[in-house]
Design an enzyme around this catalytic site. Sequence first.
Site, mmCIF file in Angstrom:
data_model
loop_
_atom_site.group_PDB
_atom_site.id
_atom_site.type_symbol
_atom_site.label_atom_id
_atom_site.label_comp_id
_atom_site.label_asym_id
_atom_site.label_seq_id
_atom_site.Cartn_x
_atom_site.Cartn_y
_atom_site.Cartn_z
ATOM 1 N N THR A 277 0.843 -1.189 0.000
ATOM 2 C CA THR A 277 0.000 0.000 0.000
ATOM 3 C C THR A 277 0.882 1.243 0.000
ATOM 4 O OG1 THR A 277 -1.927 1.012 1.053
ATOM 5 C CG2 THR A 277 -0.331 -0.012 2.533
ATOM 6 N N LYS B 134 3.432 1.458 -3.924
ATOM 7 C CA LYS B 134 2.845 0.688 -5.030
ATOM 8 C C LYS B 134 3.618 0.831 -6.344
ATOM 9 C CE LYS B 134 -1.911 0.262 -3.480
ATOM 10 N NZ LYS B 134 -3.322 0.452 -3.875
ATOM 11 N N ASP C 158 -6.902 -4.195 -7.013
ATOM 12 C CA ASP C 158 -7.831 -3.153 -6.557
ATOM 13 C C ASP C 158 -9.036 -3.003 -7.498
ATOM 14 O OD1 ASP C 158 -6.443 -2.371 -4.247
ATOM 15 O OD2 ASP C 158 -5.122 -1.063 -5.402
ATOM 16 N N ALA D 197 -9.309 10.659 -10.750
ATOM 17 C CA ALA D 197 -8.370 10.152 -11.751
ATOM 18 C C ALA D 197 -7.034 9.803 -11.111
ATOM 19 C CB ALA D 197 -8.180 11.195 -12.862
ATOM 20 N N GLY D 198 -7.038 9.544 -9.795
ATOM 21 C CA GLY D 198 -5.828 9.145 -9.088
ATOM 22 C C GLY D 198 -5.600 7.647 -9.184
ATOM 23 N N ALA E 127 -6.507 5.055 -7.303
ATOM 24 C CA ALA E 127 -7.675 4.190 -7.121
ATOM 25 C C ALA E 127 -8.594 4.278 -8.337
ATOM 26 C CB ALA E 127 -8.426 4.593 -5.856
ATOM 27 N N GLY F 298 -17.818 1.373 0.375
ATOM 28 C CA GLY F 298 -16.438 1.086 -0.012
ATOM 29 C C GLY F 298 -15.793 -0.109 0.667
HETATM 30 P P1 ATR Z 1 -5.681 7.423 -4.467
HETATM 31 O O1 ATR Z 1 -4.444 6.597 -4.570
HETATM 32 O O2 ATR Z 1 -6.463 7.174 -3.207
HETATM 33 O O3 ATR Z 1 -6.518 7.365 -5.672
HETATM 34 P P2 ATR Z 1 -4.645 9.958 -5.371
HETATM 35 O O4 ATR Z 1 -3.903 9.219 -6.431
HETATM 36 O O5 ATR Z 1 -3.954 11.020 -4.597
HETATM 37 O O6 ATR Z 1 -5.175 8.935 -4.268
HETATM 38 O O7 ATR Z 1 -5.977 10.534 -6.039
HETATM 39 C C1 ATR Z 1 -6.887 11.320 -5.317
HETATM 40 C C2 ATR Z 1 -8.062 11.694 -6.220
HETATM 41 O O8 ATR Z 1 -9.025 12.415 -5.428
HETATM 42 C C3 ATR Z 1 -7.703 12.595 -7.374
HETATM 43 O O9 ATR Z 1 -8.573 12.335 -8.445
HETATM 44 C C4 ATR Z 1 -7.970 13.976 -6.793
HETATM 45 O O10 ATR Z 1 -8.239 14.987 -7.768
HETATM 46 P P3 ATR Z 1 -7.025 15.806 -8.455
HETATM 47 O O11 ATR Z 1 -6.480 14.948 -9.567
HETATM 48 O O12 ATR Z 1 -7.693 17.045 -8.969
HETATM 49 O O13 ATR Z 1 -6.021 16.073 -7.366
HETATM 50 C C5 ATR Z 1 -9.214 13.709 -6.007
HETATM 51 N N1 ATR Z 1 -9.433 14.683 -4.934
HETATM 52 C C6 ATR Z 1 -8.799 14.742 -3.749
HETATM 53 N N2 ATR Z 1 -9.288 15.746 -3.007
HETATM 54 C C7 ATR Z 1 -10.258 16.356 -3.739
HETATM 55 C C8 ATR Z 1 -11.161 17.434 -3.525
HETATM 56 N N3 ATR Z 1 -11.146 18.132 -2.387
HETATM 57 N N4 ATR Z 1 -12.030 17.757 -4.505
HETATM 58 C C9 ATR Z 1 -12.047 17.055 -5.664
HETATM 59 N N5 ATR Z 1 -11.232 16.020 -5.925
HETATM 60 C C10 ATR Z 1 -10.352 15.657 -4.983
#
Ligand code: ATR
Length: 272
Positions: A66, A70, A107, A132-133, A135, A235
């Site tokens: 995790t 990763k 995942d 789009a992160g 996950a 979730g």
């Molecule tokens: P994970 O591994 O959990 O997916 P991540 O790769 O950091 O974590 O991705 C977080 C996601 O949540 C991204 O899509 C992020 O949007 P951005 O690409 O614009 O950063 C989104 N996210 C996090 N906080 C947010 C918020 N307050 N409002 C909208 N989107 C948010």
Amino acid sequence: MIGGATRVAAVIGYPVAHSLSPALHNAGFASLGVDWVYTAFDVAPGRAGEALAAMRVLGLAGLSVTMPHKQDVARMVDTLDPAAKALDSVNTVSVAGDGRLVGHSTDGDGFVASLEAAGHGVRGRRICVLGAGGAARSIIDAMARHGAASIDIVNRTAAAAHVAAALGGRPAAPAAVADAEIVVNATSVGMHGEELPCEVALLHAGQVVADIVYQPRRTALLRAASSRGAATVDGLGMLIHQAALQQQIWLGRRPDVEAMTAAAEGQLAAPH
Ligand code: ATR
């Protein structure tokens, strides 16, 4: 009883002290009646390579991976499965018969399995993924492989949505939520209170709204979706099913997901 022949699996991450993985994996092993035990190792950022070396030396039978390791692990194992390769991310390491370390990503398939367990198939469906992160990318990749009709990607940062679209979706405007049959919150929004990842007015009866956030279990999004007549999936199922798929990789057998769910719920309910 733990003995000399007991096989050891573990999660590596930072921090891992509050991980639910030991509880749910040990429940899974118990359901299979195997002599395996699962623990958690705090591995500082940048030291995943040493953890993989330890895996070989100590003969660890399986690793879950995790944050923040990763991507590092994806670059250090000997082979990658197709999902791990597409995502450049590994959440599971297994040991092949010849000793080579194999990286997998469960995942996205875990998320699809949790939807299916709730009675919602993905094939032929119009999907909207919020986020789009890491996950979100795993979910987009799995949804595309499972035959989704279309995957709209809505993200705060448009550039990230364009990158994620290469996995099989298309960037979309926030209003795309209304057209989707299955809406997935794959952002971290909802973990800390009442913030919502999309406009509630776009949600409606006939939709399935799923969240990857499981703490709280009934997020503000899921409560809003229910009040507008949509079906909801929380979730916790993704967490359980990605772990069940890990055990399937390590042991070739499917653990009892209900026993795993009960163990995770027990830990979530326990005072911290
Ligand atoms: P994970 O591994 O959990 O997916 P991540 O790769 O950091 O974590 O991705 C977080 C996601 O949540 C991204 O899509 C992020 O949007 P951005 O690409 O614009 O950063 C989104 N996210 C996090 N906080 C947010 C918020 N307050 N409002 C909208 N989107 C948010």
